[in-house]
Motif scaffolding. Sequence first.
Motif, PDB file in Angstrom:
ATOM      1  N   SER A   1       0.844  -1.210   0.000  1.00 19.86           N
ATOM      2  CA  SER A   1       0.000   0.000   0.000  1.00 19.86           C
ATOM      3  C   SER A   1       0.869   1.246   0.000  1.00 19.86           C
ATOM      4  CB  SER A   1      -0.880   0.039   1.248  1.00 19.86           C
ATOM      5  OG  SER A   1      -1.496  -1.204   1.451  1.00 19.86           O
ATOM      6  N   LEU A   2       0.258   2.322  -0.512  1.00 21.89           N
ATOM      7  CA  LEU A   2       0.929   3.622  -0.477  1.00 21.89           C
ATOM      8  C   LEU A   2      -0.038   4.646   0.118  1.00 21.89           C
ATOM      9  CD1 LEU A   2       3.134   5.721  -1.276  1.00 21.89           C
ATOM     10  CD2 LEU A   2       2.021   5.863  -3.504  1.00 21.89           C
ATOM     11  N   PHE A   3       0.325   5.150   1.288  1.00 17.31           N
ATOM     12  CA  PHE A   3      -0.478   6.205   1.930  1.00 17.31           C
ATOM     13  C   PHE A   3       0.228   7.538   1.695  1.00 17.31           C
ATOM     14  CE2 PHE A   3      -3.762   4.099   4.411  1.00 17.31           C
ATOM     15  CZ  PHE A   3      -3.360   2.767   4.353  1.00 17.31           C
ATOM     16  N   GLU A   4      -0.552   8.530   1.255  1.00 20.79           N
ATOM     17  CA  GLU A   4       0.044   9.825   0.968  1.00 20.79           C
ATOM     18  C   GLU A   4      -0.787  10.922   1.637  1.00 20.79           C
ATOM     19  OE1 GLU A   4       2.234  10.283  -3.079  1.00 20.79           O
ATOM     20  OE2 GLU A   4       0.416  11.516  -3.157  1.00 20.79           O
ATOM     21  N   ILE A   5      -0.091  11.829   2.320  1.00 17.57           N
ATOM     22  CA  ILE A   5      -0.798  12.984   2.907  1.00 17.57           C
ATOM     23  C   ILE A   5      -0.265  14.221   2.197  1.00 17.57           C
ATOM     24  CG2 ILE A   5      -1.512  14.138   5.049  1.00 17.57           C
ATOM     25  CD1 ILE A   5      -1.900  11.176   5.336  1.00 17.57           C
TER      26      ILE A   5
END
Length: 450
Positions: free
Chosen positions: A438-442
């Motif tokens: 997964s790739l979480f981006e803020i």
Amino acid sequence: MKRMKIKWKIMLCFTAMFVLIIAASVPIRYTIISNNLYINAKYLLQSEAERVADIIVYSDGRVRLDRDVNLIATGTYIAVYSNDSVLRSGELPEDFDLNVKPQFGNIYTENSNGHKWIIYDYKLFRNSENVGWLRAVRSLDATSEILKNFKSSILKIIPIYIVIAFLGLVFIRRTLSPVVEITKTAKQISQGNLTKRLNLDIPRDELGTLAETLDEMLDRLEYSFNREKRFSSDVSHELRTPITAIILSAEEALGGDKTSSEYKESLSSILKEGRRVSALISQLLMMARSYDGEYVPEKEAIDISLLTKTIVDELSEGSKSAQISISSVIEEGIIMDVEQTLFMRLLINLIDNAIKYNIPGGWVKVSLRKTPDIVVLSVEDSGIGISKDDLPKIWDRFFKVDQSSINASPGLGLPIVKWIAQLHGGTVHVTSVLDKGSLFEIRFKTKYHK
Ligand code: ADP
């Protein structure tokens, strides 16, 4: 008046306005009409009398009317008198009182024999010598008749008004009928049935918009009411598991003689579960703060590059036991206005998840960079990934992909991340492939210090 129904208030207002308009306009119109009629009669009387005076015949020392002069057809009667008031010629109406004394130079009215007359007496001169006088008379009966008709026509309007008022009442009743419907439904809702809606099929006027707004409000109320209900049951559920474990371990320890290592085992189990409860309580406290939409973070300019690096370093230690390697690409010197403890919580939750939901031998990459407009924080992992169906749900409170996992944390990490991101002007984005990672981006759109 306070308890009077709106429809009656409108009707009363309507009637009061109508009566006021009539009361003000009728006397004015009456005066205007009667003045006009009087002025008209006066003008005719005077002009005809003066015309006749000019063509009066004087012979044998007597005054008389020319035989051709006959004004009766126009409604004006003319009589000529000698100076000693003896009728010389002409005629006056039958019902006219011949004893009315002359008032020279004046136009005046008289009532006699049930009739109203307008009279003009005019002195006749010949070579500056007064040779007699002339009386012109017109009946004002037609004028009185017109005025009487006017009065009765006003009275005739009253039944028409009553009909209009009745139709008005029917119309007002129909227009206000949604209010009755709204009240009825609102009563049912107050009895605890939040699923009920007005669903009124009416035009989008003020009442239509009100009904629609109320329905929307009920949607929101029902949603938050259900959310609260679910939250309470989720909290109880989450607390019950560790508390049960604590009770079981304590009972186990107290049940009969135990070796010191068995006591230690029970105590360490109690400690572990106690820590879990404590962590859950702090997360719940944070969640409670997020509910209070008015929470204002205590922001200060912080070097988030340094902060991210410190957190990555700290968590790398713990990840080693899980055989996960953490790497980072952190652009130096990014200074942003953040509440330090919240920003740390956001980082820890994301990196923690990337480690927790990873596979042995997997990796985690943390990156922090800035563009001219935004600061981007991303946490990528080579973990178990999230299915397409679950992806939209992960930001919900207490959501866990694996609901059966008793050791799993309560499912509050990502909602807290989202709340903290929003408090700092950030938006959350995630891409994930099942069994790949997964790739979480803020993306923080807030201004950073250059
Ligand atoms: P939890 O306390 O269960 O970690 P979160 O709100 O942090 O709660 O996450 C919710 C759920 O989303 C987790 O239970 C997990 O199933 C899934 N999830 C979160 N992060 C990841 C990740 N990096 N990889 C795979 N699944 C994840």
